[in-house]
Design a protein around this motif. Sequence first.
Motif, PDB file in Angstrom:
ATOM      1  N   GLN A  49       0.851  -1.287  -0.012  1.00  0.00           N
ATOM      2  CA  GLN A  49       0.038  -0.153   0.041  1.00  0.00           C
ATOM      3  C   GLN A  49       0.947   1.325  -0.165  1.00  0.00           C
ATOM      4  O   GLN A  49       0.461   2.469  -0.173  1.00  0.00           O
ATOM      5  CB  GLN A  49      -0.954   0.061   1.213  1.00  0.00           C
ATOM      6  N   HIS A  50       2.019   1.116   0.317  1.00  0.00           N
ATOM      7  CA  HIS A  50       3.054   2.314   0.270  1.00  0.00           C
ATOM      8  C   HIS A  50       3.871   2.358  -0.972  1.00  0.00           C
ATOM      9  O   HIS A  50       4.508   3.337  -1.273  1.00  0.00           O
ATOM     10  CB  HIS A  50       3.938   2.355   1.585  1.00  0.00           C
ATOM     11  N   ILE A  51       3.958   1.426  -1.768  1.00  0.00           N
ATOM     12  CA  ILE A  51       4.915   1.609  -2.929  1.00  0.00           C
ATOM     13  C   ILE A  51       4.329   2.596  -3.947  1.00  0.00           C
ATOM     14  O   ILE A  51       3.060   2.682  -4.118  1.00  0.00           O
ATOM     15  CB  ILE A  51       4.713   0.167  -3.582  1.00  0.00           C
ATOM     16  N   GLN A  52       5.222   3.419  -4.540  1.00  0.00           N
ATOM     17  CA  GLN A  52       5.028   4.458  -5.366  1.00  0.00           C
ATOM     18  C   GLN A  52       5.046   3.842  -6.869  1.00  0.00           C
ATOM     19  O   GLN A  52       4.430   4.400  -7.731  1.00  0.00           O
ATOM     20  CB  GLN A  52       5.629   5.637  -5.285  1.00  0.00           C
ATOM     21  N   THR A 116       4.434   7.767   6.629  1.00  0.00           N
ATOM     22  CA  THR A 116       4.458   8.603   5.324  1.00  0.00           C
ATOM     23  C   THR A 116       5.760   8.825   4.785  1.00  0.00           C
ATOM     24  O   THR A 116       6.095   9.183   3.433  1.00  0.00           O
ATOM     25  CB  THR A 116       3.865   9.891   5.612  1.00  0.00           C
ATOM     26  N   GLU A 117       6.926   8.486   5.650  1.00  0.00           N
ATOM     27  CA  GLU A 117       8.321   8.735   5.066  1.00  0.00           C
ATOM     28  C   GLU A 117       8.822   7.572   4.246  1.00  0.00           C
ATOM     29  O   GLU A 117       9.992   7.537   3.844  1.00  0.00           O
ATOM     30  CB  GLU A 117       9.288   9.260   6.070  1.00  0.00           C
ATOM     31  N   LEU A 118       8.236   6.562   4.499  1.00  0.00           N
ATOM     32  CA  LEU A 118       8.602   5.251   3.628  1.00  0.00           C
ATOM     33  C   LEU A 118       8.632   5.319   2.381  1.00  0.00           C
ATOM     34  O   LEU A 118       7.425   5.550   1.822  1.00  0.00           O
ATOM     35  CB  LEU A 118       7.841   3.992   4.424  1.00  0.00           C
ATOM     36  N   ASN A 119       9.542   5.314   1.723  1.00  0.00           N
ATOM     37  CA  ASN A 119       9.463   5.332   0.127  1.00  0.00           C
ATOM     38  C   ASN A 119      10.015   4.116  -0.230  1.00  0.00           C
ATOM     39  O   ASN A 119      10.232   2.902   0.049  1.00  0.00           O
ATOM     40  CB  ASN A 119      10.427   6.463  -0.299  1.00  0.00           C
ATOM     41  N   ASP A 120       9.946   4.078  -1.681  1.00  0.00           N
ATOM     42  CA  ASP A 120      10.417   2.825  -2.561  1.00  0.00           C
ATOM     43  C   ASP A 120      11.823   2.252  -2.187  1.00  0.00           C
ATOM     44  O   ASP A 120      11.904   1.181  -2.318  1.00  0.00           O
ATOM     45  CB  ASP A 120      10.392   3.108  -4.156  1.00  0.00           C
ATOM     46  N   GLN A 121      12.774   3.078  -1.760  1.00  0.00           N
ATOM     47  CA  GLN A 121      14.206   2.600  -1.491  1.00  0.00           C
ATOM     48  C   GLN A 121      14.006   1.954  -0.157  1.00  0.00           C
ATOM     49  O   GLN A 121      14.625   0.985   0.031  1.00  0.00           O
ATOM     50  CB  GLN A 121      14.955   4.019  -1.329  1.00  0.00           C
ATOM     51  N   CYS A 122      13.273   2.524   0.684  1.00  0.00           N
ATOM     52  CA  CYS A 122      13.014   1.644   2.094  1.00  0.00           C
ATOM     53  C   CYS A 122      12.406   0.363   1.871  1.00  0.00           C
ATOM     54  O   CYS A 122      12.807  -0.561   2.445  1.00  0.00           O
ATOM     55  CB  CYS A 122      11.990   2.585   3.143  1.00  0.00           C
ATOM     56  N   ILE A 123      11.207   0.327   1.170  1.00  0.00           N
ATOM     57  CA  ILE A 123      10.569  -0.747   0.865  1.00  0.00           C
ATOM     58  C   ILE A 123      11.107  -1.933   0.118  1.00  0.00           C
ATOM     59  O   ILE A 123      11.405  -3.097   0.605  1.00  0.00           O
ATOM     60  CB  ILE A 123       9.211  -0.483   0.187  1.00  0.00           C
ATOM     61  N   SER A 124      12.120  -1.359  -0.953  1.00  0.00           N
ATOM     62  CA  SER A 124      12.975  -2.584  -1.635  1.00  0.00           C
ATOM     63  C   SER A 124      13.845  -3.179  -0.808  1.00  0.00           C
ATOM     64  O   SER A 124      14.288  -4.167  -0.764  1.00  0.00           O
ATOM     65  CB  SER A 124      13.539  -1.955  -2.732  1.00  0.00           C
ATOM     66  N   SER A 125      14.420  -2.308   0.050  1.00  0.00           N
ATOM     67  CA  SER A 125      15.230  -2.770   1.257  1.00  0.00           C
ATOM     68  C   SER A 125      14.890  -3.730   2.367  1.00  0.00           C
ATOM     69  O   SER A 125      15.466  -4.738   2.634  1.00  0.00           O
ATOM     70  CB  SER A 125      15.967  -1.499   2.138  1.00  0.00           C
ATOM     71  N   PHE A 126      13.513  -3.472   2.501  1.00  0.00           N
ATOM     72  CA  PHE A 126      12.593  -4.320   3.569  1.00  0.00           C
ATOM     73  C   PHE A 126      12.462  -5.462   2.772  1.00  0.00           C
ATOM     74  O   PHE A 126      12.709  -6.867   3.219  1.00  0.00           O
ATOM     75  CB  PHE A 126      11.161  -3.810   3.889  1.00  0.00           C
ATOM     76  N   MET A 127      12.261  -5.764   1.286  1.00  0.00           N
ATOM     77  CA  MET A 127      12.063  -6.894   0.756  1.00  0.00           C
ATOM     78  C   MET A 127      13.307  -7.523   0.600  1.00  0.00           C
ATOM     79  O   MET A 127      13.267  -8.951   0.500  1.00  0.00           O
ATOM     80  CB  MET A 127      11.513  -6.446  -0.632  1.00  0.00           C
ATOM     81  N   MET A 128      14.465  -6.876   0.484  1.00  0.00           N
ATOM     82  CA  MET A 128      15.536  -7.545   0.336  1.00  0.00           C
ATOM     83  C   MET A 128      16.003  -8.271   1.633  1.00  0.00           C
ATOM     84  O   MET A 128      16.356  -9.406   1.439  1.00  0.00           O
ATOM     85  CB  MET A 128      16.772  -6.686  -0.274  1.00  0.00           C
TER      86      MET A 128
END
Length: 204
Positions: A49-52, A116-128
Amino acid sequence: MFNQQQNQNFQGSSQMPDHQSHGGHEMFDAHEAISSLIGGLEQGLLYEQHIQDPELKTMLQKHKTFLTQMYNTIVETLNTGQEPSQKTQTYMMSDSNNVLYGMKPTQPKTPAQAVTELNDQCISSFMMGNLKATASGFTMTALETTNPVLRRVFADSVPNLIEMAYEIFLYQNKRQYYQVPQLKPEEMQIYMSCFAPVQNPMQH
């Protein structure tokens, strides 16, 4: 007498039903590894839901579909001790293997203070991070799993987890979230020349 009784007990234990042919240690490892996989799938529900970026969202959905099938295969094998009805599949990433080398200055990173500060960089790192943890857990489990089918399912799943993690790395690298420094050419050559093959290895 003692050794004979030991042998009888060992033979009896090796003739257990297939669904019970697991060691206690592997049960603990398998539960931990499967729980790691579940954690990654459940966290994906929060990330989506937070991915742009549509590309990252598509990747997450593709990973979720593959990992869910992986989960079902492992759970079936754990319960039956036999060949699963759905064999381990091979994950095929869609990106090329092109890596961008070099470093560019970036703003220092600090922990997010709000969702709200979580961005695609954060999320891709979580996935990794989730894939790394799951790959490590599966590897450790496969090393000490006594049931040969379950061991192979865990072992065969590791390359797929690696492929998914590499796909995320390439995504991050392309956007300079994950920069790759290089040594100077002369230093690189020194490191590459540090080892030589064994000449005429002894035949045993």
